[in-house]
Enzyme design. Structure first.
Site, PDB file in Angstrom:
ATOM      1  N   ASP A   1      15.444  51.858 -43.176  1.00 37.93           N
ATOM      2  CA  ASP A   1      15.541  52.288 -44.567  1.00 37.93           C
ATOM      3  C   ASP A   1      14.428  53.267 -44.916  1.00 37.93           C
ATOM      4  OD1 ASP A   1      17.821  51.005 -45.457  1.00 37.93           O
ATOM      5  OD2 ASP A   1      16.781  49.237 -46.185  1.00 37.93           O
ATOM      6  N   LEU A   2      13.215  52.923 -44.540  1.00 33.84           N
ATOM      7  CA  LEU A   2      12.062  53.747 -44.897  1.00 33.84           C
ATOM      8  C   LEU A   2      12.138  55.122 -44.246  1.00 33.84           C
ATOM      9  CD1 LEU A   2       9.334  50.986 -44.635  1.00 33.84           C
ATOM     10  CD2 LEU A   2      10.216  51.997 -46.731  1.00 33.84           C
TER      11      LEU A   2
END
Length: 418
Positions: A179-180
């Protein structure tokens, strides 16, 4: 001035990948307008404990998770499942340069908020869609979650101890790394597309998938397979291409040893009292050490277990061999270098207190970042944004609120909603 003064971002994303991208843009000075569901908001608001405490020591509705990815934004609570809400979003999109969303493929089309619909009202709009698997392909309709993508994208196959070791088996990374990283790719793509839009007057659709990101940043592990035909395996903290490069045991715990070249290895051997190892043809070069990993690592471990970690860290630092303690999170923020770099910051929050956060890691010499406020409470800026951008007065706002289209925050107490 700020880096992105004059850039407005309409943020229809939630959870982490999209909000992480838009937080970066907010850090750079963009006006990020976070659109949330009335009464609920971003899912992560409730992902606690822990929750932020107000000035009286009571839990607020803002979780630590939500706070980490939404600083510097303005929260506008609009229900765009309703026709009037859809009209508000379209009007806002016409006045923004960027829109970010992470709904399922086609999820916004039924509301007239897909790229094709919004391009008609704003041809220069940069529209970034973040999904689990992309806008096409056999998995396009699947929901995407970080851990599931770490699994299918290969990261779990190279994370954790080998199957036959104690505690062996697939492991996910300790933060939502996919996600990051997707959020960081999104921010980069948006900045590039903005540059194009400024020069051509034409926006575009950015199709960004968690899976694509995960496969792309397999980096050297993917290259080891593509170039060398060797399927990488889990090796714990060890490196597939460098030896010794892993957590090592000491008499009182562990430390990370990161020997990057042959000269460093020779100095390591001197520190541990085994200089002959550096001259041994099995270990003299990194390629040889990789080939003889199974013999060398136990020799080093046996020697390093004889003294405390602090002894080895001090001795290795003196001779320029990279090594570090394996810090807990509290120890990270107590570290002298972390403190010197000012990585912990305090930002004001609508509850009346402040929020401790980690600053953006970027430092600009001419345009230092200014963060403003911590993450907003739900609907904190609904009235402000609608009046400022759409000239909606108090009477119209009250009617929209009465119809459940919007949610605002009482002006006398930004922690209370109406």
């Amino acid at each position: 001035m700020n880096l992105l003064d004059g850039v407005r971002v309409l943020d229809l994303s939630r959870i982490l990948a999209g909000p992480w991208a838009t937080q970066v843009l907010a850090d750079f000075g963009a006006d990020v307008i976070k659109v949330e569901r009335p009464g609920a908001g971003d899912d992560t608001r409730g992902w606690g404990p822990p929750f932020l405490e107000d000035a009286d020591g009571n839990d607020t509705t803002e979780s630590a998770y939500y706070l980490c990815a939404n600083r510097g934004k303005r929260s506008v609570a609009i229900d765009f499942t309703l026709p009037e809400g859809q009209a508000l979003i379209r009007a806002l999109a016409a006045r923004c340069q960027v829109l970010v969303e992470n709904y399922k493929v086609g999820g916004l089309a039924k509301y007239g908020l897909d790229y094709a619909s919004l391009r008609a009202v704003n041809p220069a709009l940069v529209y970034c869609s973040i999904t689990g698997y992309g806008q096409d392909g056999p998995y396009a309709q699947r929901a995407g979650y970080d851990a599931a993508i770490q699994a299918i994208g290969g990261l779990m196959s190279v994370t954790g101890e080998p199957d036959d070791a104690p505690g062996g088996g697939p492991q996910k990374v300790g933060v939502a790394a996919t996600d990051l990283m997707t959020g960081m790719y999104a921010a980069t793509a948006i900045l590039a597309a903005l540059r194009h839009a400024e020069r051509s007057g034409q926006g575009q659709h950015i199709d960004l998938a968690l899976l694509d990101t995960q496969v792309a940043w397999l980096a050297n592990q993917a290259s080891n397979w593509l170039v060398g035909g060797v399927v990488p395996e889990r090796q714990g903290t060890a490196h597939p291409n460098i030896v010794p490069y892993q957590v090592m045991p000491a008499a009182d715990g562990y430390f990370m040893l990161a020997v990057g070249n042959d000269a460093q290895f020779a100095r390591l051997c001197g520190v541990i009292g085994e200089p002959q190892l550096a001259a041994d043809p099995r270990y003299a070069t990194n390629a040889a050490r990789v080939a003889h990993r199974a013999e060398l690592v136990p020799l080093l471990q046996q020697r390093l277990r004889t003294r405390p970690a602090a002894h080895w860290l001090a001795a290795l630092e003196q001779v320029g061999v990279p090594a570090n303690p394996v810090n807990r999170i509290d120890q990270v923020f107590d570290d002298a270098q972390v403190q010197a770099r000012g990585l912990r910051i305090e930002l004001p929050h609508a509850s009346g207190g402040t929020v401790a956060m980690v600053r953006n890691p970027l430092k600009f010499s001419a345009t230092p970042l200014r963060y403003g406020q911590a993450a907003p409470v739900l609907g904190q800026h609904t009235a402000q944004v609608l009046e400022e951008m759409l000239d909606i007065d108090g009477g119209r706002l009250a009617a929209l609120q009465a119809g459940g289209v919007v949610q605002t925050v009482h002006p006398s107490n930004e922690g209370e909603t109406e």
